[in-house]
Design a protein around this motif. Sequence first.
Motif, PDB file in Angstrom:
ATOM      1  N   ILE A 165      -4.946  -2.826  -7.857  1.00 21.35           N
ATOM      2  CA  ILE A 165      -5.110  -1.550  -8.556  1.00 21.35           C
ATOM      3  C   ILE A 165      -5.016  -1.852 -10.047  1.00 21.35           C
ATOM      4  CG2 ILE A 165      -4.184   0.756  -8.896  1.00 21.35           C
ATOM      5  CD1 ILE A 165      -2.760   0.425  -6.216  1.00 21.35           C
ATOM      6  N   TYR A 166      -5.925  -1.304 -10.819  1.00 23.13           N
ATOM      7  CA  TYR A 166      -5.926  -1.556 -12.262  1.00 23.13           C
ATOM      8  C   TYR A 166      -5.695  -0.263 -13.035  1.00 23.13           C
ATOM      9  CZ  TYR A 166      -7.827  -6.118 -11.111  1.00 23.13           C
ATOM     10  OH  TYR A 166      -8.018  -7.382 -10.608  1.00 23.13           O
ATOM     11  N   ARG A 217      -6.254 -10.382  -6.586  1.00 21.89           N
ATOM     12  CA  ARG A 217      -6.078  -9.156  -7.371  1.00 21.89           C
ATOM     13  C   ARG A 217      -7.404  -8.446  -7.571  1.00 21.89           C
ATOM     14  NH1 ARG A 217      -4.108  -9.479 -13.530  1.00 21.89           N
ATOM     15  NH2 ARG A 217      -6.080 -10.584 -13.569  1.00 21.89           N
ATOM     16  N   LYS A 273       0.911  -3.929  -6.167  1.00 18.68           N
ATOM     17  CA  LYS A 273      -0.175  -3.168  -6.793  1.00 18.68           C
ATOM     18  C   LYS A 273      -1.490  -3.331  -6.027  1.00 18.68           C
ATOM     19  CE  LYS A 273       1.463  -2.819 -11.545  1.00 18.68           C
ATOM     20  NZ  LYS A 273       1.148  -3.124 -12.956  1.00 18.68           N
ATOM     21  N   GLU A 274      -1.440  -3.071  -4.742  1.00 17.80           N
ATOM     22  CA  GLU A 274      -2.635  -3.220  -3.923  1.00 17.80           C
ATOM     23  C   GLU A 274      -3.219  -1.875  -3.521  1.00 17.80           C
ATOM     24  OE1 GLU A 274      -2.277  -5.967  -0.700  1.00 17.80           O
ATOM     25  OE2 GLU A 274      -1.167  -7.400  -1.902  1.00 17.80           O
ATOM     26  N   LYS A 275      -4.517  -1.878  -3.258  1.00 15.70           N
ATOM     27  CA  LYS A 275      -5.220  -0.670  -2.871  1.00 15.70           C
ATOM     28  C   LYS A 275      -4.635  -0.070  -1.608  1.00 15.70           C
ATOM     29  CE  LYS A 275      -9.578  -2.199  -4.873  1.00 15.70           C
ATOM     30  NZ  LYS A 275     -10.947  -2.692  -4.575  1.00 15.70           N
ATOM     31  N   SER A 291       0.823  -1.211   0.000  1.00 16.35           N
ATOM     32  CA  SER A 291       0.000   0.000   0.000  1.00 16.35           C
ATOM     33  C   SER A 291       0.858   1.263   0.000  1.00 16.35           C
ATOM     34  CB  SER A 291      -0.925   0.009   1.214  1.00 16.35           C
ATOM     35  OG  SER A 291      -0.168   0.033   2.402  1.00 16.35           O
ATOM     36  N   TYR A 342      -8.190  -6.760  -4.053  1.00 14.53           N
ATOM     37  CA  TYR A 342      -7.306  -5.738  -3.515  1.00 14.53           C
ATOM     38  C   TYR A 342      -6.491  -4.966  -4.556  1.00 14.53           C
ATOM     39  CZ  TYR A 342      -8.083  -8.116   0.965  1.00 14.53           C
ATOM     40  OH  TYR A 342      -8.647  -8.666   2.089  1.00 14.53           O
ATOM     41  N   LYS A 388      -3.290   4.271  -0.340  1.00 15.38           N
ATOM     42  CA  LYS A 388      -3.294   5.679  -0.733  1.00 15.38           C
ATOM     43  C   LYS A 388      -2.293   5.890  -1.860  1.00 15.38           C
ATOM     44  CE  LYS A 388      -4.747   6.966   3.878  1.00 15.38           C
ATOM     45  NZ  LYS A 388      -4.385   7.541   5.168  1.00 15.38           N
ATOM     46  N   ARG A 389      -2.565   5.222  -2.992  1.00  8.27           N
ATOM     47  CA  ARG A 389      -1.680   5.308  -4.138  1.00  8.27           C
ATOM     48  C   ARG A 389      -2.447   4.969  -5.402  1.00  8.27           C
ATOM     49  NH1 ARG A 389       1.556  -0.228  -4.901  1.00  8.27           N
ATOM     50  NH2 ARG A 389       1.925   0.891  -6.817  1.00  8.27           N
ATOM     51  N   ASN A 390      -1.838   5.267  -6.562  1.00 10.53           N
ATOM     52  CA  ASN A 390      -2.413   4.934  -7.850  1.00 10.53           C
ATOM     53  C   ASN A 390      -1.490   3.971  -8.576  1.00 10.53           C
ATOM     54  OD1 ASN A 390      -4.633   6.758  -7.615  1.00 10.53           O
ATOM     55  ND2 ASN A 390      -3.221   8.446  -8.026  1.00 10.53           N
TER      56      ASN A 390
END
Length: 214
Positions: free
Chosen positions: A213-214, A208, A157-159, A129, A211, A161-163
């Motif tokens: 991010i795509y 994936r 690449k997990e949810k 994260s 949790y 406070k990031r993109n």
Amino acid sequence: MDWKKEFIDFSFKKQALKFGAFTLKSGRKSPYFFNSGLLSTGKDIIKIGVFYAHSIIESKIKFDMLFGAAYKGIPIVVATSIALKNYYNLNISYSFNRKEQKNYGEKGDLIGKNIQNKKIIILDDVITSGTAIRHSIDIIERKGAHISSIFVLLDRKEKGKRNLHTINHLTNKTSYKITSIITIEDLISYLLEDKKLKKHIPGLIKYREKYGIY
């Protein structure tokens, strides 16, 4: 050269990369786990330094120094500095942080060359994260340095406070680029080519979807 496959092969053979059922620091139940601490021989850390050095050079990112996030980033930053010298004849300085500030001797919370006004690449092993990376960002910016990019072995690449491909700093609202040798998508592609490991694919895809991010 297929750096991703080579790195996954290397990590899997060294049992630093495992598939199964694991509880992460975040409390999430993960179908895979990566522990860079098991890559702990002289040969291992030399190889890791080479992976980072090649990735940094291929990125063409401008930088003056390397910064290792304590604790696992410390051997990584040393190995990468050596690899940059051995393979590219670049004599790059490095620094890393202490977990606790030292109030005697050289004092302070950093070890290594002064980073003020330098363009810094942060090195760490895994980003989930982004909590640990943000701590390094805080330290670096407080010292008056500039962050060029962040390099990691594995980006989960997990949810959080990031993109995708970036991490957002909450105070200054700046996004920093993340470059990773492998991601969860690379692991899924790797498993598709292995008859014995294919059974783990549904677990990774489900994880994936929940949790990622795509």
